[in-house]
Scaffold this motif. Sequence first.
Motif, mmCIF file in Angstrom:
data_model
loop_
_atom_site.group_PDB
_atom_site.id
_atom_site.type_symbol
_atom_site.label_atom_id
_atom_site.label_comp_id
_atom_site.label_asym_id
_atom_site.label_seq_id
_atom_site.Cartn_x
_atom_site.Cartn_y
_atom_site.Cartn_z
ATOM 1 N N ASN A 114 0.834 -1.204 0.000
ATOM 2 C CA ASN A 114 0.000 0.000 0.000
ATOM 3 C C ASN A 114 0.872 1.259 0.000
ATOM 4 O OD1 ASN A 114 -2.406 -1.440 0.028
ATOM 5 N ND2 ASN A 114 -2.401 -1.594 2.266
ATOM 6 N N ILE A 115 0.355 2.292 -0.667
ATOM 7 C CA ILE A 115 1.104 3.553 -0.789
ATOM 8 C C ILE A 115 0.734 4.473 0.367
ATOM 9 C CG2 ILE A 115 1.443 5.621 -2.206
ATOM 10 C CD1 ILE A 115 0.903 3.801 -4.684
ATOM 11 N N LEU A 116 1.768 4.961 1.031
ATOM 12 C CA LEU A 116 1.599 5.888 2.143
ATOM 13 C C LEU A 116 1.787 7.307 1.608
ATOM 14 C CD1 LEU A 116 1.142 5.270 5.195
ATOM 15 C CD2 LEU A 116 3.607 5.482 5.512
ATOM 16 N N GLN A 117 1.050 8.264 2.167
ATOM 17 C CA GLN A 117 1.236 9.674 1.814
ATOM 18 C C GLN A 117 1.631 10.431 3.074
ATOM 19 O OE1 GLN A 117 -2.790 10.462 0.294
ATOM 20 N NE2 GLN A 117 -1.927 10.583 -1.775
ATOM 21 N N PHE A 118 2.374 11.524 2.892
ATOM 22 C CA PHE A 118 2.677 12.371 4.053
ATOM 23 C C PHE A 118 2.472 13.836 3.692
ATOM 24 C CE2 PHE A 118 6.618 13.198 1.938
ATOM 25 C CZ PHE A 118 7.250 14.269 2.567
ATOM 26 N N VAL A 119 2.260 14.655 4.714
ATOM 27 C CA VAL A 119 2.073 16.090 4.498
ATOM 28 C C VAL A 119 3.450 16.728 4.320
ATOM 29 C CG1 VAL A 119 1.256 18.256 5.484
ATOM 30 C CG2 VAL A 119 -0.069 16.161 5.823
ATOM 31 N N ALA A 120 3.658 17.321 3.139
ATOM 32 C CA ALA A 120 4.945 17.947 2.829
ATOM 33 C C ALA A 120 4.744 19.432 2.555
ATOM 34 C CB ALA A 120 5.561 17.277 1.597
ATOM 35 N N ILE A 121 5.748 20.211 2.915
ATOM 36 C CA ILE A 121 5.730 21.630 2.567
ATOM 37 C C ILE A 121 6.890 21.901 1.608
ATOM 38 C CG2 ILE A 121 4.674 22.412 4.717
ATOM 39 C CD1 ILE A 121 7.601 23.398 5.485
ATOM 40 N N LYS A 122 6.703 22.881 0.758
ATOM 41 C CA LYS A 122 7.800 23.325 -0.096
ATOM 42 C C LYS A 122 8.407 24.535 0.594
ATOM 43 C CE LYS A 122 8.853 23.579 -4.948
ATOM 44 N NZ LYS A 122 8.338 23.608 -6.319
ATOM 45 N N ARG A 123 9.655 24.402 1.012
ATOM 46 C CA ARG A 123 10.289 25.472 1.786
ATOM 47 C C ARG A 123 10.497 26.717 0.929
ATOM 48 N NH1 ARG A 123 13.492 23.770 6.596
ATOM 49 N NH2 ARG A 123 14.667 25.663 6.197
#
Length: 298
Positions: free
Chosen positions: A144-153
Amino acid sequence: MFNSYNVKFSHSKALTSPYPGSHVERSQVPEDKVGWLIEWKDYNPVEYTAMSVLAGPSWADPQINDKGFSPKFNERDGEVERKSLNGVYVVENGRPRNPVGRTGLTGRGLLGRWGPNHAADPVVTRWKRDGSGNKIAHPVTGKNILQFVAIKRRDCGEWAIPGGMVDPGEKISTTLKREFGEEALNSLQKSPEEKAELEKQLHKLFSQEHFVVYRGYVDDPRNTDNAWMETEAVNYHDETGETMDNLPLEAGDDAGVVKWIDISEKLKLYASHSYFIKLVTEKRGAHWSEDAGPECHE
């Protein structure tokens, strides 16, 4: 928890030039000369501390030789935590010495504290799902594919975990929640009513089962011979995805963009963040690499 205390980070990002936000070139340090145990009489690092640090903001120490400044290294110094997560570090001529080795630069660069500069990185994850709410598996690995919350600095344009610095006297758990709110949900710009609702949902997310992914030294482009980044990265996993449905992502102060990103080894992330994300996929049994080779630990 992963036995991340024993991870031996070598310097790669901490040797890059120019130093972030400047035209300063580090002295070149060959790979075999990084460790302090290797004698190198001709080592001649460049001294650099950014003007933003020398201006004396509340988050920064004074210069080492300033009158009245006598930091207590390797211990808690008032509200400032000067203990390293990696154990006792050497103090030489009044200056702390980077525990991993030489960087080609002395002073503090962009970092406020002499010695360890403590950060916290909340890795917020959920399963990728289709329109019917079913988990989506990777076609090659079947995981299964996991997602995470990412920010673009904003500072360097790289994708990152929405973390930040631990304020003096602040608990790590507070930093993790505060930084996620500020960076990924733009909590600072909300009305009091919105803030109260946000706080309720954040509390729900951050009181769920979680695990410490990593604690310790970080190979970071801002590190110097006398100042370095350390972090505690913690994974908060929203198993059903329902909590995060009630938390609309909105970029905050240091973030240009914020979004859910599919996790795989193809991700190129800021500092050591890819390594932290990889550890999370191993813990959760999620997809990471299409290569079926043995799992490797850095």
